[in-house]
Design a protein around this motif. Structure first.
Motif, PDB file in Angstrom:
ATOM      1  N   LYS A  75      -6.019  -7.074   8.730  1.00  0.00           N
ATOM      2  CA  LYS A  75      -4.610  -6.728   8.447  1.00  0.00           C
ATOM      3  C   LYS A  75      -4.128  -5.790   9.427  1.00  0.00           C
ATOM      4  N   ALA A  76      -5.219  -4.684   9.733  1.00  0.00           N
ATOM      5  CA  ALA A  76      -4.630  -3.552  10.719  1.00  0.00           C
ATOM      6  C   ALA A  76      -4.708  -3.934  11.982  1.00  0.00           C
ATOM      7  N   TYR A  77      -4.997  -5.109  12.595  1.00  0.00           N
ATOM      8  CA  TYR A  77      -4.928  -5.620  13.959  1.00  0.00           C
ATOM      9  C   TYR A  77      -4.360  -6.881  13.963  1.00  0.00           C
ATOM     10  N   LYS A  78      -3.627  -7.400  12.892  1.00  0.00           N
ATOM     11  CA  LYS A  78      -2.879  -8.554  12.972  1.00  0.00           C
ATOM     12  C   LYS A  78      -1.889  -8.670  13.897  1.00  0.00           C
ATOM     13  N   MET A  79      -1.007  -7.487  13.907  1.00  0.00           N
ATOM     14  CA  MET A  79       0.130  -7.445  15.054  1.00  0.00           C
ATOM     15  C   MET A  79      -0.380  -7.586  16.313  1.00  0.00           C
ATOM     16  N   ASP A  80      -1.463  -6.901  16.750  1.00  0.00           N
ATOM     17  CA  ASP A  80      -1.898  -6.985  18.251  1.00  0.00           C
ATOM     18  C   ASP A  80      -2.429  -8.401  18.388  1.00  0.00           C
TER      19      ASP A  80
END
Length: 174
Positions: A24-29
């Motif tokens: 979830k923390a890296y989803k946008m990247d």
């Protein structure tokens, strides 16, 4: 950052809940990378699912928890390049253009067109540097190349990018 590293370490040890928090923390990247390569929201979302699955299967092979982001982006880039090889086509739609957050759509189109004219390595380096804000050292890690090689490739990519924009009469300062 300590909490993030703890979650990553727990993920490596097989903690599914920690893995979901990390993803979830890296989803946008991952989404930005997929959009930059695939130019299609549906395909980008599909890419995130596939990369999540691949990362889940191979998380135990990650040796350095602090490289989690670059490891995930590397998986995404490889997946996207495989998809592009299979399809040999690029799709650009209005929603993607607006999602870049600029009011000058003509400039965005020129940039996207110029990026598509670059070779895969140049496009990859510029995407990692300017869309993801990675440093030379991190790009070298993602691409599994020496920093000096990445610097050389970056300079060549920027020169080619400028040349393409100048041919079109663009006035961008990159």
């Amino acid at each position: 950052m300590n909490e993030e590293l703890t979650l990553i370490k727990q993920s490596i040890q097989g903690d599914d809940t920690a893995f979901l928090h990390v993803m979830k923390a890296y989803k946008m990247d991952l989404y930005k990378t997929a959009i930059a390569y695939l130019k299609n929201e549906h395909e980008a979302l599909e890419a995130i699912q596939e990369v999540t699955f691949r990362a889940y299967k191979k998380i135990h092979t990650l040796r350095e928890p602090s490289y989690m982001k670059t490891w995930l982006i590397r998986i995404m880039i490889n997946y996207c390049n495989d998809q592009l090889k299979r399809k040999k086509r690029f799709i650009v739609n209005d929603e993607q253009i607006y999602s870049l957050g600029t009011t000058d759509n003509h400039t965005v189109i020129e940039i996207q067109d110029a990026m598509q004219q670059l070779d895969n390595t140049s496009r990859e380096i510029l995407t990692l540097m300017y869309f993801h804000g990675l440093k030379i050292k991190e790009i070298a890690e993602v691409m599994e190349r020496p920093e000096g090689t990445v610097k050389t490739w970056l300079n060549k990519a920027l020169k080619k990018f400028r040349d393409i924009l100048e041919e079109k009469g663009g006035e961008l300062d990159v």
